[in-house]
Design an enzyme around this catalytic site. Structure first.
Site, PDB file in Angstrom:
ATOM      1  N   ARG A   1      -1.623  -9.154  13.158  1.00  0.00           N
ATOM      2  CA  ARG A   1      -2.028  -8.089  12.224  1.00  0.00           C
ATOM      3  C   ARG A   1      -2.872  -8.665  11.089  1.00  0.00           C
ATOM      4  NH1 ARG A   1       3.626  -5.798  10.898  1.00  0.00           N
ATOM      5  NH2 ARG A   1       2.607  -4.482   9.372  1.00  0.00           N
TER       6      ARG A   1
ATOM      7  N   LYS B   1       0.831  -1.215   0.000  1.00  0.00           N
ATOM      8  CA  LYS B   1       0.000   0.000   0.000  1.00  0.00           C
ATOM      9  C   LYS B   1       0.863   1.263   0.000  1.00  0.00           C
ATOM     10  CE  LYS B   1      -2.288  -0.987   3.869  1.00  0.00           C
ATOM     11  NZ  LYS B   1      -1.796  -2.321   4.217  1.00  0.00           N
TER      12      LYS B   1
ATOM     13  N   ARG C   1      10.731  -2.389  11.110  1.00  0.00           N
ATOM     14  CA  ARG C   1       9.678  -1.934  12.013  1.00  0.00           C
ATOM     15  C   ARG C   1       9.521  -2.909  13.174  1.00  0.00           C
ATOM     16  NH1 ARG C   1       4.457  -0.561   8.378  1.00  0.00           N
ATOM     17  NH2 ARG C   1       3.464  -1.542  10.161  1.00  0.00           N
TER      18      ARG C   1
ATOM     19  N   ARG D   1      11.074  -6.582   4.854  1.00  0.00           N
ATOM     20  CA  ARG D   1      10.859  -5.131   4.695  1.00  0.00           C
ATOM     21  C   ARG D   1      11.801  -4.332   5.603  1.00  0.00           C
ATOM     22  NH1 ARG D   1       4.891  -2.877   4.949  1.00  0.00           N
ATOM     23  NH2 ARG D   1       4.829  -3.676   7.061  1.00  0.00           N
TER      24      ARG D   1
ATOM     25  N   ARG E   1      -9.740   1.476   8.161  1.00  0.00           N
ATOM     26  CA  ARG E   1      -9.425   0.074   8.404  1.00  0.00           C
ATOM     27  C   ARG E   1     -10.595  -0.647   9.068  1.00  0.00           C
ATOM     28  NH1 ARG E   1      -3.370   0.683   8.573  1.00  0.00           N
ATOM     29  NH2 ARG E   1      -2.447  -1.382   8.561  1.00  0.00           N
TER      30      ARG E   1
END
Ligand code: AMP
Length: 218
Positions: A171, A13, A160, A127, A88
């Site tokens: 999540r 995203k 992160r 990531r 969300r």
């Protein structure tokens, strides 16, 4: 112009949003980035948000909606925004509708990114982000030129805190329970565009963003 980025964590995203933002000259509003900034600065909001984010849960609707409402009042948001990670929940989407109606602004497109779950986990594990300019890298698929250093601003890259396997699982569960109903919500309104992001079909956020920009700016 209002664009919404929808999709599970790790689908890209942020990548799509940042390209659209640059090419369309409207800001990317990432609620996750705003929360992380508050967490770093240890503000009251940051301390509250961290309790939820570290467990892979959503920050309560009221807090998040108020945050977005005030962001949409800022001068740079008056020509539109790319909403990255908001709404969300259905409640957030309903609140956003009210705000857009008041502003007499229409929603242009909801971009729903879909990625196979095994790839999502791999993408999140690989990531790395730049805490300064927010650029996103994948150590396997799109590594920086110099390992661990942001190509754009030279800052050291980080992983992160919530990009660990335990938090990823909650999540994803949060996404399926609370966010995925938005697919139906926006599908009924007729402005949903679903795109697959997957190495199996060699299609990534960058390709999707380029296609959308071409269509919008032609
Ligand atoms: P993101 O950077 O979009 O992956 O967001 C990181 C985390 O921030 C999420 O896992 C949530 O805990 C929180 N968050 C971001 N956006 C929202 C939202 N719209 N509503 C509630 N929590 C959010």
């Amino acid at each position: 112009m209002i664009f919404i980025m929808l999709g599970a964590p790790g689908t890209g995203k942020g990548t799509v949003a940042s390209i659209l933002s640059e090419k369309m000259n409207i800001p990317q509003v990432s609620t996750g980035d705003i929360f992380r900034k508050h967490i770093k600065e240890k503000t009251e909001l940051g301390i509250l948000a961290d309790k939820y984010i570290s467990k892979g849960q959503l920050v309560p609707d009221e807090v998040t909606v108020n945050l977005v409402k005030s962001r949409l009042e800022e001068p740079d948001a008056q020509n539109g925004v790319i909403l990255d990670g908001f709404p969300r929940t259905v409640k957030q989407a309903e609140e956003l509708e009210k705000v857009l109606k008041e502003k007499q602004t229409k929603l242009d497109m909801v971009i729903n990114l879909v990625t196979p779950e095994d790839e999502i986990i791999e993408r999140i594990e690989n990531r790395r982000i730049c805490p300064d300019c927010k650029a996103v890298y994948n150590v396997k698929l799109s590594p920086p030129i110099h390992e661990g250093i942001c190509d754009k601003c030279g800052h050291e890259l980080i992983k992160r805190k919530d990009d660990n396997i335990e938090t990823i699982k909650s999540r994803l569960q949060t996404y399926f329970e609370q966010t995925s109903p938005l697919i139906d919500f926006y599908n009924k309104k007729g402005n949903l565009r679903t795109e697959e992001v997957s190495k199996k079909i060699n299609r990534f956020g960058k390709d999707i963003a380029e296609d959308i920009v071409k269509e919008f700016l032609k």
